[in-house]
Design an enzyme around this catalytic site. Structure first.
Site, PDB file in Angstrom:
ATOM      1  N   LYS A  15       0.839  -1.211   0.000  1.00 52.34           N
ATOM      2  CA  LYS A  15       0.000   0.000   0.000  1.00 52.34           C
ATOM      3  C   LYS A  15       0.870   1.256   0.000  1.00 52.34           C
ATOM      4  O   LYS A  15       0.662   2.157  -0.804  1.00 52.34           O
ATOM      5  CB  LYS A  15      -0.932   0.022   1.236  1.00 52.34           C
ATOM      6  CG  LYS A  15      -1.842  -1.177   1.359  1.00 52.34           C
ATOM      7  CD  LYS A  15      -2.767  -1.068   2.563  1.00 52.34           C
ATOM      8  CE  LYS A  15      -2.067  -1.098   3.901  1.00 52.34           C
ATOM      9  NZ  LYS A  15      -1.396  -2.383   4.216  1.00 52.34           N
ATOM     10  N   ARG A 144      -0.858  -8.806  13.112  1.00 55.99           N
ATOM     11  CA  ARG A 144      -1.337  -7.777  12.159  1.00 55.99           C
ATOM     12  C   ARG A 144      -2.216  -8.419  11.089  1.00 55.99           C
ATOM     13  O   ARG A 144      -3.217  -7.840  10.652  1.00 55.99           O
ATOM     14  CB  ARG A 144      -0.141  -7.056  11.530  1.00 55.99           C
ATOM     15  CG  ARG A 144       0.520  -6.064  12.500  1.00 55.99           C
ATOM     16  CD  ARG A 144       1.953  -5.749  12.128  1.00 55.99           C
ATOM     17  NE  ARG A 144       2.096  -5.068  10.858  1.00 55.99           N
ATOM     18  CZ  ARG A 144       3.242  -5.026  10.169  1.00 55.99           C
ATOM     19  NH1 ARG A 144       4.325  -5.633  10.631  1.00 55.99           N
ATOM     20  NH2 ARG A 144       3.305  -4.384   9.030  1.00 55.99           N
TER      21      ARG A 144
HETATM   22  P1  AP5 Z   1       4.708  -1.505   1.917  1.00 59.59           P
HETATM   23  O1  AP5 Z   1       4.577  -0.687   0.705  1.00 59.59           O
HETATM   24  O2  AP5 Z   1       5.174  -0.865   3.191  1.00 59.59           O
HETATM   25  O3  AP5 Z   1       3.336  -2.278   2.208  1.00 59.59           O
HETATM   26  P2  AP5 Z   1       2.135  -1.881   3.122  1.00 59.59           P
HETATM   27  O4  AP5 Z   1       0.945  -2.587   2.585  1.00 59.59           O
HETATM   28  O5  AP5 Z   1       2.066  -0.394   3.264  1.00 59.59           O
HETATM   29  O6  AP5 Z   1       2.635  -2.579   4.455  1.00 59.59           O
HETATM   30  P3  AP5 Z   1       2.790  -2.036   5.926  1.00 59.59           P
HETATM   31  O7  AP5 Z   1       3.530  -3.106   6.650  1.00 59.59           O
HETATM   32  O8  AP5 Z   1       3.375  -0.670   5.972  1.00 59.59           O
HETATM   33  O9  AP5 Z   1       1.263  -1.986   6.289  1.00 59.59           O
HETATM   34  P4  AP5 Z   1       0.512  -2.043   7.588  1.00 59.59           P
HETATM   35  O10 AP5 Z   1      -0.871  -1.949   7.140  1.00 59.59           O
HETATM   36  O11 AP5 Z   1       0.853  -3.201   8.469  1.00 59.59           O
HETATM   37  O12 AP5 Z   1       1.157  -0.806   8.355  1.00 59.59           O
HETATM   38  P5  AP5 Z   1       0.691   0.669   8.670  1.00 59.59           P
HETATM   39  O13 AP5 Z   1       1.903   1.485   8.573  1.00 59.59           O
HETATM   40  O14 AP5 Z   1      -0.519   1.063   7.911  1.00 59.59           O
HETATM   41  O15 AP5 Z   1       5.630  -2.758   1.568  1.00 59.59           O
HETATM   42  C1  AP5 Z   1       5.996  -3.714   2.537  1.00 59.59           C
HETATM   43  C2  AP5 Z   1       7.392  -4.251   2.174  1.00 59.59           C
HETATM   44  O16 AP5 Z   1       7.290  -4.957   0.921  1.00 59.59           O
HETATM   45  C3  AP5 Z   1       8.436  -3.145   1.949  1.00 59.59           C
HETATM   46  O17 AP5 Z   1       9.676  -3.589   2.400  1.00 59.59           O
HETATM   47  C4  AP5 Z   1       8.440  -2.944   0.424  1.00 59.59           C
HETATM   48  O18 AP5 Z   1       9.654  -2.477  -0.059  1.00 59.59           O
HETATM   49  C5  AP5 Z   1       8.137  -4.355  -0.076  1.00 59.59           C
HETATM   50  N1  AP5 Z   1       7.401  -4.369  -1.346  1.00 59.59           N
HETATM   51  C6  AP5 Z   1       6.431  -3.501  -1.759  1.00 59.59           C
HETATM   52  N2  AP5 Z   1       6.000  -3.845  -2.987  1.00 59.59           N
HETATM   53  C7  AP5 Z   1       6.687  -4.975  -3.343  1.00 59.59           C
HETATM   54  C8  AP5 Z   1       6.679  -5.800  -4.501  1.00 59.59           C
HETATM   55  N3  AP5 Z   1       5.860  -5.552  -5.551  1.00 59.59           N
HETATM   56  N4  AP5 Z   1       7.506  -6.865  -4.526  1.00 59.59           N
HETATM   57  C9  AP5 Z   1       8.340  -7.139  -3.473  1.00 59.59           C
HETATM   58  N5  AP5 Z   1       8.406  -6.377  -2.339  1.00 59.59           N
HETATM   59  C10 AP5 Z   1       7.581  -5.304  -2.289  1.00 59.59           C
HETATM   60  O19 AP5 Z   1       0.242   0.500  10.192  1.00 59.59           O
HETATM   61  C11 AP5 Z   1       1.154   0.159  11.194  1.00 59.59           C
HETATM   62  C12 AP5 Z   1       0.441   0.156  12.543  1.00 59.59           C
HETATM   63  O20 AP5 Z   1      -0.040   1.468  12.844  1.00 59.59           O
HETATM   64  C13 AP5 Z   1      -0.819  -0.722  12.631  1.00 59.59           C
HETATM   65  O21 AP5 Z   1      -0.493  -2.091  12.931  1.00 59.59           O
HETATM   66  C14 AP5 Z   1      -1.578  -0.044  13.757  1.00 59.59           C
HETATM   67  O22 AP5 Z   1      -1.030  -0.372  15.009  1.00 59.59           O
HETATM   68  C15 AP5 Z   1      -1.304   1.428  13.476  1.00 59.59           C
HETATM   69  N6  AP5 Z   1      -2.312   2.029  12.579  1.00 59.59           N
HETATM   70  C16 AP5 Z   1      -2.104   2.511  11.323  1.00 59.59           C
HETATM   71  N7  AP5 Z   1      -3.244   2.979  10.794  1.00 59.59           N
HETATM   72  C17 AP5 Z   1      -4.203   2.793  11.743  1.00 59.59           C
HETATM   73  C18 AP5 Z   1      -5.590   3.055  11.781  1.00 59.59           C
HETATM   74  N8  AP5 Z   1      -6.242   3.603  10.730  1.00 59.59           N
HETATM   75  N9  AP5 Z   1      -6.278   2.713  12.906  1.00 59.59           N
HETATM   76  C19 AP5 Z   1      -5.646   2.167  13.975  1.00 59.59           C
HETATM   77  N10 AP5 Z   1      -4.323   1.884  13.997  1.00 59.59           N
HETATM   78  C20 AP5 Z   1      -3.609   2.192  12.896  1.00 59.59           C
END
Ligand code: AP5
Length: 185
Positions: A15, A144
């Site tokens: 994402k 997660r």
């Molecule tokens: P990345 O692009 O970071 O993927 P992502 O889907 O954004 O994954 P995240 O781990 O950041 O998502 P998340 O939903 O767990 O975390 P968030 O920050 O929202 O890519 C992931 C990895 O894969 C990277 O190393 C990238 O380089 C690699 N990659 C990407 N594309 C690729 C491809 N095509 N091929 C190979 N590799 C690839 O949330 C974190 C925490 O914050 C939550 O757990 C929660 O505690 C809190 N939080 C956030 N939002 C809320 C909310 N709305 N409400 C309550 N708590 C919240």
């Protein structure tokens, strides 16, 4: 009307990676609650102190805190012509709050990135080794994924016909091409 696009998908689906590229291509801000919360933790703000342990455990930060954060962000001038939401809403209650906050203006497209669980875990463990994000250990990754299934996946039904599925495996640029194509559907 500006562009209002939302990214859905499990942790590690790409994402953040795709949202950054798309935000640049469309000239709208990338609004990521994960990034904003990690910044708050790094700054040691009151919000960061409340969020730190919850994020490290892989649970959701309380809805009222996240909703206030997003409302404040969407009120800024740069979001007047649209935005790209990444990581918010995360459950139906947040989706309803978003609907109220934007005064019923429609979310144009919900992009759902689809990636197998094995690939998600492999990506996040690789990032753990490369970057050391505190929630990228095996136990927290499992939590997660569970939270995503229980709390966030119901949003696919909530947004119904606005959802465009994008196959999220392959080169980042190939996934981006599919994302652009999905926006023209
Ligand atoms: P990345 O692009 O970071 O993927 P992502 O889907 O954004 O994954 P995240 O781990 O950041 O998502 P998340 O939903 O767990 O975390 P968030 O920050 O929202 O890519 C992931 C990895 O894969 C990277 O190393 C990238 O380089 C690699 N990659 C990407 N594309 C690729 C491809 N095509 N091929 C190979 N590799 C690839 O949330 C974190 C925490 O914050 C939550 O757990 C929660 O505690 C809190 N939080 C956030 N939002 C809320 C909310 N709305 N409400 C309550 N708590 C919240």
């Amino acid at each position: 009307m500006g562009r209002r696009i939302l990214f859905l998908g499990p942790p590690g689906a790409g994402k953040g990676t795709q949202a950054k590229l798309l935000a640049r291509a469309l000239g709208v801000p990338h609004v990521s609650t994960g990034v904003m919360l990690r910044d708050a933790v790094a700054e040691g703000s009151e919000l960061g102190e409340k969020a730190e342990a919850i994020m490290a455990a892989g649970d959701l930060v309380p809805d009222d805190l996240v909703i206030a954060l997003v409302e404040e962000r969407l009120d800024r001038a740069d979001a007047a012509c649209g935005y790209l939401l990444d990581g918010f809403p995360r459950n139906v209650l947040q989706a309803e709050a978003l609907f109220r906050a934007i005064g019923g203006e429609a979310i144009e497209t919900v992009l759902l990135l689809e990636v197998s669980e094995d690939e998600l875990v492999a990506r996040l463990l690789k990032r753990a080794a490369d970057e050391g994000r505190s929630d990228d250990n095996e136990e927290t990754i499992r939590r997660r994924l569970e939270v995503y299934q229980d709390e966030t996946e119901p949003l696919v039904a909530y947004y119904g016909g606005s959802v465009e599925r994008v196959y999220g495996v392959g080169l980042v640029n190939d996934v981006f091409a599919r994302t652009m194509l999905a926006l023209t559907n």
